[in-house]
Enzyme design. Structure first.
Site: not given
Ligand code: NAD
Ligand code: DAU
Length: 359
Positions: A139-141, A165, A169
């Protein structure tokens, strides 16, 4: 034959989650002859229904299991003759990491270590074949928070994670990097911005707002709503990851972003306008009347932005979807798939909601 044209046996961890399941469908469409194994622990975020259309296919298998389970992984790699790991499995939600970091350290750090260690021994035992890859999806975080005038995150931006988190990562990224430099294990790291699209669990901003609009519930915007995220449609992320697996260089990091920096309040307002246009019979209209500013997230990063020049110039990947186009597709998916998200609003979800947002 080019590496990218070889038939693969790919292990996709976290393939029942949001991005993982989109990637499984993407890969199965692009490479229908490859063997695809999904390993997923089915936590609250994992959903086997996401993969329902693939169940029963001869070269697709779902394994319910934990990435921390070393004997299980050792066996899977050998039995299925895996050459590529696409590692998505993680605890992924910042607010949950603030409520309870333990699972984040366990899965994101120890789980990634377990996978790397298993893959290292397996790869060594095979004679270190050149066509093997370990893609670590991150992630970019990990880069922390930008000020308005700062340049976007590049692959050389120093790590400065601010939440449990992102710290977990960052730890897993460092392990993936170290396994390349120490053991030559062919790891590649990608750091991506915020994704959105189908199968997104409704704890994250966009699906939470969509569903609350449909239910006529308040739309909780943290703090002053001026935080900025760089939004990427999940299909674009999947095509970037395919490109990195096929053409990326082991030991390298690639940043992936959408070139779509938007303030949270502007995103939520656009979403409200599009919902008013696309959703029939909304309980409250205009739905922006539901916007409610709530207490800020502790340690809330102000701005993320990705400089995706490297993946563009070296591998030729660029995103295709605009924010408005991607939001329209996403809204339509949530309108058409109420059977998917309604069961997710369980007691566990209500308890979580209460803890984060109060009553
Ligand atoms: P998600 O939370 O939707 O899915 C995570 C999956 O991993 C789930 O299916 C869960 O059951 C499985 N999991 C969790 N713990 C586990 C374990 N111990 N063993 C096996 N499986 C397990 O997550 P996502 O949003 O799809 O993110 C996927 C990946 O991409 C993550 O590594 C996250 O850090 C990264 N990522 C997410 C975003 C985003 O915006 N969602 C952006 C950049 C990177
Ligand atoms: O940047 C990549 C990341 O993006 C991933 O690594 C994470 O897995 C993914 O969850 C996401 O993280 P964020 O914290 O940016 O996403 P989230 O959807 O939780 O929140 C997006 C923005 O919106 C953030 O600035 C917080 C704000 N927010 C979020 C929620 C859930 C609100 O203002 N209200 C809310 O209820």
């Amino acid at each position: 034959m080019l590496f990218s044209e070889e038939k693969k046996s790919i292990l996709i961890t976290g393939g029942a989650g949001f991005i993982g399941s989109n990637f499984v469908h993407h890969w199965c469409n692009r490479y229908p002859d490859d063997l695809v194994i999904v390993l997923d622990a089915l936590t609250y975020a994992g959903n086997r229904h996401n993969l329902a259309s693939l169940e029963g296919k001869e070269n697709f298998r779902f394994v319910e299991g934990n990435i921390c389970d070393r004997p299980l992984i050792d066996n899977l790699l050998k039995q299925e003759n895996i050459d590529t790991i696409a590692h998505f499995a993680a605890e992924s939600h910042v607010d949950r990491s603030i409520l309870g970091p333990d699972a984040f350290i366990q899965t994101n750090v120890f789980g990634t270590f377990t996978l790397l260690e298993s893959f290292r021994h397996y790869w060594n035992a095979q004679g270190n074949p050149e066509n093997h890859r370990f893609l670590h999806v991150s992630t970019d975080e990990v880069y922390g928070s930008l000020k308005p005038e700062d340049p976007a995150f590049s692959e050389t931006t120093p790590y400065a994670p601010n939440s449990p988190y992102s710290a977990s990562k960052a730890g897993s990224d460092h392990l993936a990097r170290a396994y390349y430099h120490t053991y030559n294990v062919p790891t590649i790291i990608t750091n991506c911005s915020n994704n959105y699209g189908p199968y997104h669990f409704p704890e994250k901003l966009i699906p939470l707002m969509c569903i609350n609009i449909l239910l006529g519930k308040p739309l909780p915007v943290y703090g002053d709503g001026q935080n900025i995220r760089d939004w990427l449609y999940v299909g674009d992320h999947c095509s970037a990851l395919e490109t990195v697996i096929q053409q990326g260089k082991p030991g390298e990091t690639y940043n992936i972003g959408g070139n779509n920096e938007v303030k949270n309040i502007d995103l939520v307002t656009l979403l409200c306008d599009l919902m008013d246009e696309l959703a029939p019979n909304l309980p409250v209209k205009p739905s922006k009347e539901l916007i409610t500013f709530v207490k800020d997230r502790p340690g809330h990063d102000r701005r993320y932005a990705i400089d995706a020049t490297k993946i563009k110039t070296e591998l030729g990947w660029t995103p295709e979807e605009t924010v408005e186009g991607g939001l329209r597709r996403t809204i339509q998916w949530y309108l058409n798939n109420q059977d998917w998200w309604q069961p997710l609003l369980s007691q566990e979800y209500q308890d979580y909601y209460q803890k984060v947002y109060g009553s």
